[in-house]
Motif scaffolding. Structure first.
Motif, PDB file in Angstrom:
ATOM      1  N   ALA A   1     -27.145 -16.592  -4.360  1.00  0.00           N
ATOM      2  CA  ALA A   1     -27.639 -15.153  -4.745  1.00  0.00           C
ATOM      3  C   ALA A   1     -28.541 -14.866  -3.591  1.00  0.00           C
ATOM      4  CB  ALA A   1     -28.175 -15.298  -6.031  1.00  0.00           C
ATOM      5  N   ALA A   2     -29.375 -15.775  -3.232  1.00  0.00           N
ATOM      6  CA  ALA A   2     -30.426 -15.558  -2.018  1.00  0.00           C
ATOM      7  C   ALA A   2     -29.629 -15.224  -0.637  1.00  0.00           C
ATOM      8  CB  ALA A   2     -31.212 -16.673  -1.842  1.00  0.00           C
ATOM      9  N   MET A   3     -28.573 -15.899  -0.462  1.00  0.00           N
ATOM     10  CA  MET A   3     -27.711 -15.420   0.690  1.00  0.00           C
ATOM     11  C   MET A   3     -27.074 -14.009   0.454  1.00  0.00           C
ATOM     12  SD  MET A   3     -24.760 -17.274   2.823  1.00  0.00           S
ATOM     13  CE  MET A   3     -23.395 -16.337   2.010  1.00  0.00           C
ATOM     14  N   ASP A   4     -26.629 -13.695  -0.704  1.00  0.00           N
ATOM     15  CA  ASP A   4     -25.966 -12.359  -0.869  1.00  0.00           C
ATOM     16  C   ASP A   4     -27.016 -11.161  -0.684  1.00  0.00           C
ATOM     17  OD1 ASP A   4     -23.550 -13.413  -1.647  1.00  0.00           O
ATOM     18  OD2 ASP A   4     -23.871 -13.291  -3.684  1.00  0.00           O
TER      19      ASP A   4
ATOM     20  N   GLN B   1     -30.172  -7.084   2.766  1.00  0.00           N
ATOM     21  CA  GLN B   1     -31.442  -6.737   3.341  1.00  0.00           C
ATOM     22  C   GLN B   1     -31.354  -6.758   4.730  1.00  0.00           C
ATOM     23  OE1 GLN B   1     -34.562  -5.590   2.060  1.00  0.00           O
ATOM     24  NE2 GLN B   1     -33.174  -5.594   0.246  1.00  0.00           N
ATOM     25  N   TYR B   2     -30.407  -7.657   5.553  1.00  0.00           N
ATOM     26  CA  TYR B   2     -30.206  -7.749   6.994  1.00  0.00           C
ATOM     27  C   TYR B   2     -29.743  -6.331   7.326  1.00  0.00           C
ATOM     28  CZ  TYR B   2     -28.571  -9.389  11.606  1.00  0.00           C
ATOM     29  OH  TYR B   2     -28.239  -9.526  13.112  1.00  0.00           O
ATOM     30  N   THR B   3     -28.419  -6.077   6.585  1.00  0.00           N
ATOM     31  CA  THR B   3     -27.673  -4.697   6.767  1.00  0.00           C
ATOM     32  C   THR B   3     -28.304  -3.581   6.829  1.00  0.00           C
ATOM     33  OG1 THR B   3     -25.744  -5.935   5.772  1.00  0.00           O
ATOM     34  CG2 THR B   3     -25.666  -3.426   6.132  1.00  0.00           C
ATOM     35  N   LEU B   4     -29.368  -3.433   5.907  1.00  0.00           N
ATOM     36  CA  LEU B   4     -30.323  -2.324   5.803  1.00  0.00           C
ATOM     37  C   LEU B   4     -31.275  -2.289   7.117  1.00  0.00           C
ATOM     38  CD1 LEU B   4     -31.370  -2.726   2.105  1.00  0.00           C
ATOM     39  CD2 LEU B   4     -30.163  -0.581   3.219  1.00  0.00           C
ATOM     40  N   ALA B   5     -31.677  -3.628   7.323  1.00  0.00           N
ATOM     41  CA  ALA B   5     -32.655  -3.761   8.716  1.00  0.00           C
ATOM     42  C   ALA B   5     -32.006  -3.252  10.127  1.00  0.00           C
ATOM     43  CB  ALA B   5     -33.285  -5.087   8.679  1.00  0.00           C
ATOM     44  N   ALA B   6     -30.670  -3.423   9.881  1.00  0.00           N
ATOM     45  CA  ALA B   6     -30.032  -2.917  11.212  1.00  0.00           C
ATOM     46  C   ALA B   6     -30.072  -1.746  11.718  1.00  0.00           C
ATOM     47  CB  ALA B   6     -28.350  -3.436  10.745  1.00  0.00           C
ATOM     48  N   GLN B   7     -30.517  -0.880  10.839  1.00  0.00           N
ATOM     49  CA  GLN B   7     -30.614   0.766  11.362  1.00  0.00           C
ATOM     50  C   GLN B   7     -31.763   0.864  12.293  1.00  0.00           C
ATOM     51  OE1 GLN B   7     -31.021   3.053   7.700  1.00  0.00           O
ATOM     52  NE2 GLN B   7     -29.647   1.727   6.477  1.00  0.00           N
TER      53      GLN B   7
ATOM     54  N   GLY C   1     -17.879 -24.410   6.727  1.00  0.00           N
ATOM     55  CA  GLY C   1     -18.581 -25.244   6.015  1.00  0.00           C
ATOM     56  C   GLY C   1     -19.847 -24.723   5.564  1.00  0.00           C
ATOM     57  N   VAL C   2     -20.112 -23.612   6.130  1.00  0.00           N
ATOM     58  CA  VAL C   2     -21.718 -23.043   5.866  1.00  0.00           C
ATOM     59  C   VAL C   2     -21.555 -21.557   5.811  1.00  0.00           C
ATOM     60  CG1 VAL C   2     -22.804 -24.871   7.256  1.00  0.00           C
ATOM     61  CG2 VAL C   2     -22.108 -22.714   8.495  1.00  0.00           C
ATOM     62  N   GLY C   3     -22.675 -21.135   5.254  1.00  0.00           N
ATOM     63  CA  GLY C   3     -22.831 -19.393   5.203  1.00  0.00           C
ATOM     64  C   GLY C   3     -21.769 -18.963   4.544  1.00  0.00           C
ATOM     65  N   GLU C   4     -21.089 -17.795   5.134  1.00  0.00           N
ATOM     66  CA  GLU C   4     -19.955 -16.935   4.456  1.00  0.00           C
ATOM     67  C   GLU C   4     -18.686 -17.763   4.656  1.00  0.00           C
ATOM     68  OE1 GLU C   4     -20.717 -12.463   4.073  1.00  0.00           O
ATOM     69  OE2 GLU C   4     -21.606 -13.100   6.399  1.00  0.00           O
ATOM     70  N   LEU C   5     -18.733 -18.921   5.099  1.00  0.00           N
ATOM     71  CA  LEU C   5     -17.478 -19.612   5.315  1.00  0.00           C
ATOM     72  C   LEU C   5     -17.813 -21.103   4.525  1.00  0.00           C
ATOM     73  CD1 LEU C   5     -15.812 -19.336   8.809  1.00  0.00           C
ATOM     74  CD2 LEU C   5     -14.950 -18.570   6.388  1.00  0.00           C
ATOM     75  N   THR C   6     -18.791 -21.253   3.630  1.00  0.00           N
ATOM     76  CA  THR C   6     -18.975 -22.444   2.971  1.00  0.00           C
ATOM     77  C   THR C   6     -17.896 -22.927   2.093  1.00  0.00           C
ATOM     78  OG1 THR C   6     -21.205 -22.008   2.779  1.00  0.00           O
ATOM     79  CG2 THR C   6     -20.544 -23.121   1.093  1.00  0.00           C
ATOM     80  N   HIS C   7     -17.011 -21.832   1.775  1.00  0.00           N
ATOM     81  CA  HIS C   7     -15.706 -22.253   1.058  1.00  0.00           C
ATOM     82  C   HIS C   7     -14.713 -23.085   1.747  1.00  0.00           C
ATOM     83  CE1 HIS C   7     -14.855 -18.451   2.942  1.00  0.00           C
ATOM     84  NE2 HIS C   7     -13.517 -18.661   2.595  1.00  0.00           N
TER      85      HIS C   7
END
Length: 353
Positions: A87-90, A95-101, A175-181
């Motif tokens: 959940a923290a990664m989601d 927050q990163y996407t909001l910061a990108a502005q 194996g990590v992040g958004e490719l953990t699966h």
């Protein structure tokens, strides 16, 4: 979901405080968290993810979205071994996407479709572009390691984009992040091959590959095979000595189990199973070839995870520059002021005509 494992939070702070601070978090907040956290997995006061997430929520409420993304990155560290960390990664993505502005570089969040073992894999990437980027601007695909991922390394991507005048395609390897699966394996290099192909659709110029820590393992493969126009290996493990039983048995700060999570174990493996998985990654045979593209290989001489030999093994190779940083930690992240100018200058020279 993978598996939690015994680890002392104090040991992680001992090793990673300099990294957390150098990548952008205020030192006083990291010190406060260090004093407050007593348990790695408890989703309650004193728990790692709980305390980091409260800091992130405070930043988010104040509109400090980038700091919130860094704090959520701390909350999900070092792997997505329980629901709270996932959940923290989601929330970090949000927050990163909001910061990108407010980034001084252009930002796109894209999905790249690649093939791996006859299956379709959707890879989420972040494309960061200098304001004056054109059709011929070189592209650098870039990833971190098995516990430090694409959003955590934004300051590095931004500095490389602006300093070397390249478009960054930031991603996570398997194996990590958004490719953990997708469990990490030596042949997940095929996913990176697909990303290199994607990168070539973004430019009429050159394409390079940057990898930090275990990402450096994959950029070493790219470089040694000559699959890109240039490759940077920052703290990457490569040799059979490093991927051998003795080194595996002596890994520190929970790294053996962080690796176990990345390669897809769902319960804590015994040492024999871990060693078997570890040994499958060694690049000794590839290191005997001489077909490499231009390569830059860097690490600190005080790295507790990757032996010096995995850097010096590149000494004497054609088109290869090797830098061993005195007093440098793993990936020399405690010496960013020294390694960033080296990398920026080398990448600019390697990828621009």
């Amino acid at each position: 979901m993978t598996y939690p494992f015994p680890v002392d939070p104090e040991n992680l702070f001992e090793e990673r405080t300099a990294q957390f601070v150098n990548l952008g978090l205020p030192s006083d907040e990291v010190a406060r968290l260090r004093a407050a956290i007593t348990n790695m997995w408890a989703d309650a006061p004193g728990g790692w993810t709980w305390e980091w997430s409260r800091l992130a929520e405070r930043y988010a409420a104040a509109g400090e979205h980038y700091l919130a993304s860094l704090a959520y990155g701390g909350a999900r560290f070092p792997c997505l071994a329980d629901p709270a960390k996932a959940a923290a990664m989601d929330r970090q993505v949000e927050q990163y996407t909001l910061a990108a502005q407010g980034f001084p570089v252009g930002f796109e969040r894209r999905t790249v479709t690649v093939r791996y073992r006859e299956a379709i894999v959707e890879v989420r990437v972040h494309v960061l572009s200098p304001a004056d980027a054109g059709a011929d601007t070189p592209v650098l695909i870039a990833s971190g390691g098995i516990d430090t991922w694409k959003m955590d390394l934004h300051p590095m991507w931004e500095a490389l984009a602006l300093g070397a005048k390249v478009r960054i395609v930031a991603f996570e390897h398997a194996g990590v992040g958004e490719l953990t699966h997708i469990p990490m394996a030596a042949d997940t290099q095929a996913i990176i091959g697909g990303l290199l192909h994607f990168a070539r659709t973004l430019t009429t110029g050159k394409v390079g590959h940057f990898g930090l820590s275990f990402g450096g393992y994959f950029s070493a493969q790219t470089g040694l095979r000559g699959d890109a126009d240039a490759a940077v290996v920052l703290g990457g493990p490569v040799t059979s000595a490093t991927f051998g039983p003795e080194h595996a048995k002596n890994l520190l700060y929970g790294m053996a189990d962080i690796f176990g999570n990345a390669v897809g174990f769902t319960t804590r493996p015994d040492m024999g199973a871990l060693i078997t998985a570890f040994e499958s990654f060694a690049l000794d045979e590839l290191l005997t070839t001489q077909d490499n593209c231009p390569m830059l290989v860097i690490n600190g001489d005080a790295d507790v995870h990757v032996p010096i030999a995995d850097t010096t093994v590149f000494n004497g190779r054609q088109n290869t520059q090797v830098e061993l940083i005195p007093g440098g930690s793993h990936c020399a992240l405690n010496k960013l002021d020294q390694i960033m100018p080296i990398m920026i200058n080398w990448i600019a020279n390697a990828l621009h005509p």
